[in-house]
Design a protein around this motif. Structure first.
Motif, short mmCIF file in Angstrom:
data_model
loop_
_atom_site.label_atom_id
_atom_site.label_comp_id
_atom_site.label_asym_id
_atom_site.label_seq_id
_atom_site.Cartn_x
_atom_site.Cartn_y
_atom_site.Cartn_z
N THR A 1 -7.78 -12.82 5.28
CA THR A 1 -8.06 -12.71 3.86
C THR A 1 -7.13 -11.67 3.27
N GLN A 2 -6.89 -11.80 1.96
CA GLN A 2 -5.97 -10.88 1.31
C GLN A 2 -6.63 -10.19 0.14
N GLN A 3 -6.29 -8.93 -0.01
CA GLN A 3 -6.66 -8.16 -1.18
C GLN A 3 -5.37 -7.86 -1.92
N VAL A 4 -5.35 -8.13 -3.22
CA VAL A 4 -4.14 -7.95 -4.02
C VAL A 4 -4.39 -6.83 -5.02
N ILE A 5 -3.50 -5.85 -5.00
CA ILE A 5 -3.61 -4.72 -5.92
C ILE A 5 -2.37 -4.74 -6.81
N VAL A 6 -2.59 -4.79 -8.13
CA VAL A 6 -1.50 -4.74 -9.09
C VAL A 6 -1.51 -3.35 -9.69
N ILE B 1 0.79 -14.93 -6.14
CA ILE B 1 -0.20 -14.11 -5.44
C ILE B 1 -1.03 -13.27 -6.40
N SER B 2 -0.37 -12.67 -7.40
CA SER B 2 -1.03 -11.67 -8.24
C SER B 2 -1.43 -12.16 -9.63
N GLY B 3 -0.72 -13.15 -10.13
CA GLY B 3 -0.94 -13.55 -11.51
C GLY B 3 -0.33 -12.58 -12.50
N ALA B 4 0.46 -11.64 -12.01
CA ALA B 4 1.04 -10.59 -12.86
C ALA B 4 2.56 -10.68 -12.88
N LEU B 5 3.12 -10.29 -14.01
CA LEU B 5 4.57 -10.25 -14.14
C LEU B 5 5.09 -8.83 -14.00
N THR B 6 4.36 -8.00 -13.33
CA THR B 6 4.72 -6.61 -13.18
C THR B 6 4.65 -6.22 -11.70
N VAL B 7 5.29 -5.11 -11.38
CA VAL B 7 5.22 -4.54 -10.03
C VAL B 7 4.74 -3.11 -10.17
N PRO B 8 4.25 -2.52 -9.14
CA PRO B 8 4.14 -3.03 -7.79
C PRO B 8 2.98 -4.01 -7.63
N LYS C 1 -4.30 -5.74 8.79
CA LYS C 1 -3.32 -6.35 9.68
C LYS C 1 -1.90 -6.08 9.19
N LYS C 2 -1.71 -6.20 7.84
CA LYS C 2 -0.37 -6.09 7.28
C LYS C 2 -0.47 -5.68 5.82
N ILE C 3 0.49 -4.86 5.36
CA ILE C 3 0.59 -4.49 3.96
C ILE C 3 1.98 -4.88 3.48
N THR C 4 2.04 -5.60 2.37
CA THR C 4 3.30 -6.01 1.77
C THR C 4 3.33 -5.51 0.34
N ILE C 5 4.46 -4.91 -0.07
CA ILE C 5 4.60 -4.42 -1.44
C ILE C 5 5.80 -5.10 -2.07
N PHE C 6 5.57 -5.74 -3.21
CA PHE C 6 6.65 -6.30 -4.03
C PHE C 6 7.08 -5.19 -5.00
N THR C 7 8.37 -4.86 -5.01
CA THR C 7 8.89 -3.76 -5.81
C THR C 7 10.14 -4.19 -6.57
N THR C 8 10.61 -3.28 -7.42
CA THR C 8 11.94 -3.39 -8.03
C THR C 8 12.60 -2.01 -7.96
N ASN C 9 13.89 -1.97 -8.20
CA ASN C 9 14.63 -0.71 -8.14
C ASN C 9 14.22 0.28 -9.22
N GLY D 1 7.50 3.54 -6.14
CA GLY D 1 7.74 4.71 -5.31
C GLY D 1 6.47 5.48 -5.03
N MET D 2 5.59 5.57 -6.04
CA MET D 2 4.32 6.27 -5.85
C MET D 2 3.45 5.57 -4.81
N VAL D 3 3.40 4.24 -4.86
CA VAL D 3 2.61 3.49 -3.88
C VAL D 3 3.17 3.69 -2.48
N LYS D 4 4.50 3.59 -2.34
CA LYS D 4 5.11 3.77 -1.03
C LYS D 4 4.86 5.18 -0.49
N ASN D 5 4.98 6.18 -1.35
CA ASN D 5 4.70 7.55 -0.93
C ASN D 5 3.26 7.72 -0.51
#
Length: 76
Positions: free
Chosen positions: A65-70, A48-55, A3-11, A17-21
Protein backbone atom coordinates in the motif's frame (compact mmCIF):
# COMPACT_ATOMS: atom_id res chain seq x y z
CA UNK A 1 6.62 -0.85 8.26
CA UNK A 2 8.13 1.23 5.46
CA UNK A 3 9.50 -0.66 2.48
CA UNK A 4 10.47 2.27 0.23
CA UNK A 5 10.27 6.07 0.09
CA UNK A 6 10.26 7.91 -3.23
CA UNK A 7 10.36 11.70 -3.57
CA UNK A 8 9.50 13.54 -6.78
CA UNK A 9 11.46 16.82 -6.81
CA UNK A 10 12.65 19.68 -9.01
CA UNK A 11 15.83 21.74 -8.92
CA UNK A 12 14.07 24.93 -7.82
CA UNK A 13 11.88 23.47 -5.08
CA UNK A 14 13.00 24.68 -1.63
CA UNK A 15 10.48 22.40 0.09
CA UNK A 16 12.01 19.38 -1.64
CA UNK A 17 15.28 20.09 0.13
CA UNK A 18 13.44 20.38 3.43
CA UNK A 19 11.82 16.96 2.97
CA UNK A 20 15.14 15.35 2.03
CA UNK A 21 16.85 16.94 5.03
CA UNK A 22 14.07 15.83 7.39
CA UNK A 23 14.18 12.27 6.12
CA UNK A 24 17.96 12.27 6.48
CA UNK A 25 17.82 13.45 10.09
CA UNK A 26 15.38 10.62 10.82
CA UNK A 27 17.70 8.10 9.17
CA UNK A 28 15.35 7.25 6.31
CA UNK A 29 16.74 6.30 2.91
CA UNK A 30 14.82 7.40 -0.17
CA UNK A 31 14.86 7.38 -3.94
CA UNK A 32 14.76 10.82 -5.51
CA UNK A 33 13.19 11.35 -8.92
CA UNK A 34 14.16 14.82 -10.14
CA UNK A 35 11.53 15.88 -12.67
CA UNK A 36 13.91 18.41 -14.23
CA UNK A 37 16.23 15.52 -15.11
CA UNK A 38 13.43 13.06 -15.93
CA UNK A 39 10.51 15.13 -17.31
CA UNK A 40 8.95 11.99 -18.76
CA UNK A 41 8.06 10.99 -15.16
CA UNK A 42 5.90 14.08 -14.53
CA UNK A 43 2.77 12.21 -15.59
CA UNK A 44 3.60 9.50 -13.04
CA UNK A 45 3.86 12.06 -10.22
CA UNK A 46 0.56 13.65 -11.30
CA UNK A 47 -1.20 10.28 -11.49
CA UNK A 48 0.02 9.24 -8.05
CA UNK A 49 -0.71 12.53 -6.27
CA UNK A 50 -3.27 14.42 -8.31
CA UNK A 51 -1.05 17.47 -7.77
CA UNK A 52 0.92 19.65 -10.14
CA UNK A 53 3.38 20.59 -7.45
CA UNK A 54 6.39 19.05 -5.71
CA UNK A 55 7.54 17.58 -3.47
CA UNK A 56 5.46 14.46 -3.83
CA UNK A 57 6.57 11.81 -1.35
CA UNK A 58 5.37 8.25 -1.83
CA UNK A 59 5.77 5.91 1.12
CA UNK A 60 5.36 2.27 0.10
CA UNK A 61 4.64 -0.06 2.99
CA UNK A 62 5.57 -3.76 3.26
CA UNK A 63 2.07 -4.77 2.10
CA UNK A 64 2.58 -2.62 -1.04
CA UNK A 65 0.00 0.00 0.00
CA UNK A 66 1.11 3.55 -0.58
CA UNK A 67 0.77 6.75 1.36
CA UNK A 68 1.18 9.90 -0.72
CA UNK A 69 2.26 13.16 0.87
CA UNK A 70 2.11 16.38 -1.16
CA UNK A 71 4.22 19.23 0.23
CA UNK A 72 6.06 18.89 3.53
CA UNK A 73 3.40 18.35 6.17
CA UNK A 74 4.39 14.96 7.49
CA UNK A 75 4.92 14.24 11.14
CA UNK A 76 6.16 11.10 12.77
Amino acid sequence: MVKKITIFTTNTCAYCGMVKNWLGTKGHQYEEINLDQFPERQAEALQISGALTVPVTVVTLQDETQQVIVAIIWRN
